[in-house]
Structures are given as structure tokens and as C-alpha cells.
Write a protein that holds these residues in place. Structure first.
Motif, PDB file in Angstrom:
ATOM      1  N   MET A   1       0.829  -1.195   0.000  1.00 39.76           N
ATOM      2  CA  MET A   1       0.000   0.000   0.000  1.00 39.76           C
ATOM      3  C   MET A   1       0.873   1.259   0.000  1.00 39.76           C
ATOM      4  SD  MET A   1      -3.525  -0.181   2.261  1.00 39.76           S
ATOM      5  CE  MET A   1      -2.858   0.635   3.608  1.00 39.76           C
ATOM      6  N   LEU A   2       1.918   1.222   0.828  1.00 38.44           N
ATOM      7  CA  LEU A   2       2.781   2.391   0.943  1.00 38.44           C
ATOM      8  C   LEU A   2       3.491   2.673  -0.369  1.00 38.44           C
ATOM      9  CD1 LEU A   2       3.756   4.518   2.956  1.00 38.44           C
ATOM     10  CD2 LEU A   2       5.593   2.973   3.574  1.00 38.44           C
ATOM     11  N   LEU A   3       3.972   1.645  -1.015  1.00 34.57           N
ATOM     12  CA  LEU A   3       4.701   1.824  -2.269  1.00 34.57           C
ATOM     13  C   LEU A   3       3.796   2.359  -3.376  1.00 34.57           C
ATOM     14  CD1 LEU A   3       7.378   1.461  -3.755  1.00 34.57           C
ATOM     15  CD2 LEU A   3       6.638  -0.839  -4.313  1.00 34.57           C
ATOM     16  N   VAL A   4       2.628   1.769  -3.520  1.00 41.07           N
ATOM     17  CA  VAL A   4       1.704   2.209  -4.572  1.00 41.07           C
ATOM     18  C   VAL A   4       1.232   3.632  -4.309  1.00 41.07           C
ATOM     19  CG1 VAL A   4      -0.574   1.805  -5.604  1.00 41.07           C
ATOM     20  CG2 VAL A   4       0.972  -0.112  -5.176  1.00 41.07           C
ATOM     21  N   SER A   5       0.878   3.928  -3.075  1.00 39.17           N
ATOM     22  CA  SER A   5       0.396   5.277  -2.772  1.00 39.17           C
ATOM     23  C   SER A   5       1.512   6.314  -2.908  1.00 39.17           C
ATOM     24  CB  SER A   5      -0.217   5.332  -1.379  1.00 39.17           C
ATOM     25  OG  SER A   5       0.756   5.070  -0.393  1.00 39.17           O
ATOM     26  N   SER A   6       2.760   5.911  -2.661  1.00 40.02           N
ATOM     27  CA  SER A   6       3.858   6.881  -2.825  1.00 40.02           C
ATOM     28  C   SER A   6       4.038   7.256  -4.289  1.00 40.02           C
ATOM     29  CB  SER A   6       5.157   6.333  -2.240  1.00 40.02           C
ATOM     30  OG  SER A   6       5.601   5.206  -2.962  1.00 40.02           O
ATOM     31  N   VAL A   7       3.830   6.315  -5.180  1.00 40.60           N
ATOM     32  CA  VAL A   7       3.909   6.631  -6.616  1.00 40.60           C
ATOM     33  C   VAL A   7       2.784   7.581  -6.999  1.00 40.60           C
ATOM     34  CG1 VAL A   7       3.695   5.657  -8.944  1.00 40.60           C
ATOM     35  CG2 VAL A   7       5.075   4.488  -7.229  1.00 40.60           C
ATOM     36  N   LEU A   8       1.591   7.346  -6.448  1.00 39.54           N
ATOM     37  CA  LEU A   8       0.451   8.199  -6.783  1.00 39.54           C
ATOM     38  C   LEU A   8       0.587   9.598  -6.200  1.00 39.54           C
ATOM     39  CD1 LEU A   8      -2.465   5.653  -6.255  1.00 39.54           C
ATOM     40  CD2 LEU A   8      -1.485   6.425  -8.423  1.00 39.54           C
ATOM     41  N   VAL A   9       1.225   9.710  -5.035  1.00 38.50           N
ATOM     42  CA  VAL A   9       1.341  10.997  -4.358  1.00 38.50           C
ATOM     43  C   VAL A   9       2.517  11.822  -4.897  1.00 38.50           C
ATOM     44  CG1 VAL A   9       1.854  12.053  -2.119  1.00 38.50           C
ATOM     45  CG2 VAL A   9       0.199  10.215  -2.271  1.00 38.50           C
ATOM     46  N   SER A  10       3.561  11.139  -5.334  1.00 38.29           N
ATOM     47  CA  SER A  10       4.783  11.828  -5.754  1.00 38.29           C
ATOM     48  C   SER A  10       4.527  12.756  -6.940  1.00 38.29           C
ATOM     49  CB  SER A  10       5.841  10.803  -6.155  1.00 38.29           C
ATOM     50  OG  SER A  10       6.972  11.457  -6.659  1.00 38.29           O
ATOM     51  N   ARG A  11       5.061  13.949  -6.804  1.00 37.47           N
ATOM     52  CA  ARG A  11       4.936  14.919  -7.896  1.00 37.47           C
ATOM     53  C   ARG A  11       6.288  15.300  -8.468  1.00 37.47           C
ATOM     54  NH1 ARG A  11       0.223  18.719  -5.395  1.00 37.47           N
ATOM     55  NH2 ARG A  11      -1.369  17.125  -5.494  1.00 37.47           N
ATOM     56  N   SER A  12       7.356  14.746  -7.905  1.00 39.47           N
ATOM     57  CA  SER A  12       8.682  15.069  -8.418  1.00 39.47           C
ATOM     58  C   SER A  12       9.413  13.829  -8.910  1.00 39.47           C
ATOM     59  CB  SER A  12       9.519  15.781  -7.351  1.00 39.47           C
ATOM     60  OG  SER A  12       9.585  14.996  -6.185  1.00 39.47           O
ATOM     61  N   VAL A  13       9.480  12.782  -8.114  1.00 41.71           N
ATOM     62  CA  VAL A  13      10.214  11.588  -8.519  1.00 41.71           C
ATOM     63  C   VAL A  13       9.513  10.880  -9.672  1.00 41.71           C
ATOM     64  CG1 VAL A  13      11.059   9.336  -7.741  1.00 41.71           C
ATOM     65  CG2 VAL A  13      11.179  11.300  -6.211  1.00 41.71           C
TER      66      VAL A  13
END
Length: 149
Positions: free
Chosen positions: A1-13
Motif C-alpha cells: 500500500m505504501l509503495l503504490v500510494s507513494s507513486v500516486l502521491v509523488s509529484r517530483s520523482v
């Protein structure tokens, strides 16, 4: 969950991915991060005896005596008590059930206080897990010795 949501939230990486997770992805990300923190702390508590055993084998650390053991246990109790306070002060309970205000980070706060609070919260989880497992193991040993008699 953390990995998938981090991709969705990231606006720079992950800016090359045309996805905007929005508020729901951010909430899921925070929920997963806080639960991950708790699960990592519980995992450390499950292996705390092994960690202490490895630390005791480090050269230069004296063998434990009653005074040292007592002092370490008092320190653990103090850390746990402060951790309970920090748990409520930081609003961890509400973040673990996704019921919180949208304040993420206080940039005026000292990093030392932030890390002290969260390490103390981790200490509570470690202590509770370690001593609950010790209690359960002792009960199991008592039952086995009772059955063998």
C-alpha cells in the motif's frame, strides 16, 4: 500500500507518470506509513531478546549485573511512559484509524523533539511486544511442566 500510494502521491520523482492520486492517495499513504511504523516496532519487539544478546557480545560492553539490568529496565519504563504520552500528544491513534486533521508536519518544531517522540512511541511497542511474548512463553512453559508431572 505504501509503495503504490507513494507513486500516486509523488509529484517530483514520478512526475513522468500522468497520475494525480489526490487526497485519497495521500490519506492511504499516511495510513500505511503509520501502520508500517507500528508493525516495524512490533517486529523489533519480537526479536528484542536476540538484539540484546547481540549487543552484549560487542567487545567492551561489560557483562550485565543486577544494577545494570535494573537501570536498563528503569530506562525502558521511562521511555515507555513518555512514549504513551507522545502517542496521545502526536495523535497516533487517530492517524491509525484514518481520523485526523490534515496537519502533516510542523516545520517550526525541533527535529530532536520529533524523533524523541517517535522513538519513544516505538519503545512502547517494543516493550509491550517483548514482555507480552515473555509472559506467553512463561505460561506455555508452566503448562508444559505441569502436564509432564
Amino acid at each position: 500500500m505504501l509503495l503504490v500510494s507513494s507513486v500516486l502521491v509523488s509529484r517530483s520523482v514520478f512526475a513522468f507518470i500522468p497520475v494525480d492520486g489526490g487526497l485519497i492517495a495521500r490519506q492511504i499513504h499516511i495510513l500505511a506509513a503509520y501502520w508500517g511504523f507500528i508493525f516495524i516496532s512490533i517486529h523489533l519487539g519480537m526479536h528484542w531478546g536476540m538484539i540484546i544478546g547481540m549487543v552484549q557480545k560487542v567487545p567492551g560492553i561489560p557483562t550485565p549485573n543486577r544494577g545494570c539490568t535494573f537501570a536498563v529496565r528503569v530506562m525502558a519504563v521511562l521511555i515507555a511512559v513518555y512514549g504513551v504520552y507522545a502517542f496521545f500528544e502526536r495523535g497516533m491513534g487517530s492517524r491509525l484509524i484514518l481520523y485526523y486533521t490534515y496537519s502533516y508536519w510542523n516545520f517550526d518544531e525541533s527535529a530532536m523533539f520529533f524523533f524523541t517522540d517517535y522513538l519513544s512511541i516505538m519503545g512502547v511497542c517494543i516493550c509491550v511486544t517483548y514482555y507480552v511474548l515473555k509472559f506467553v512463553q512463561n505460561r506455555k512453559m508452566q503448562r508444559l511442566s505441569k502436564n509432564n508431572q
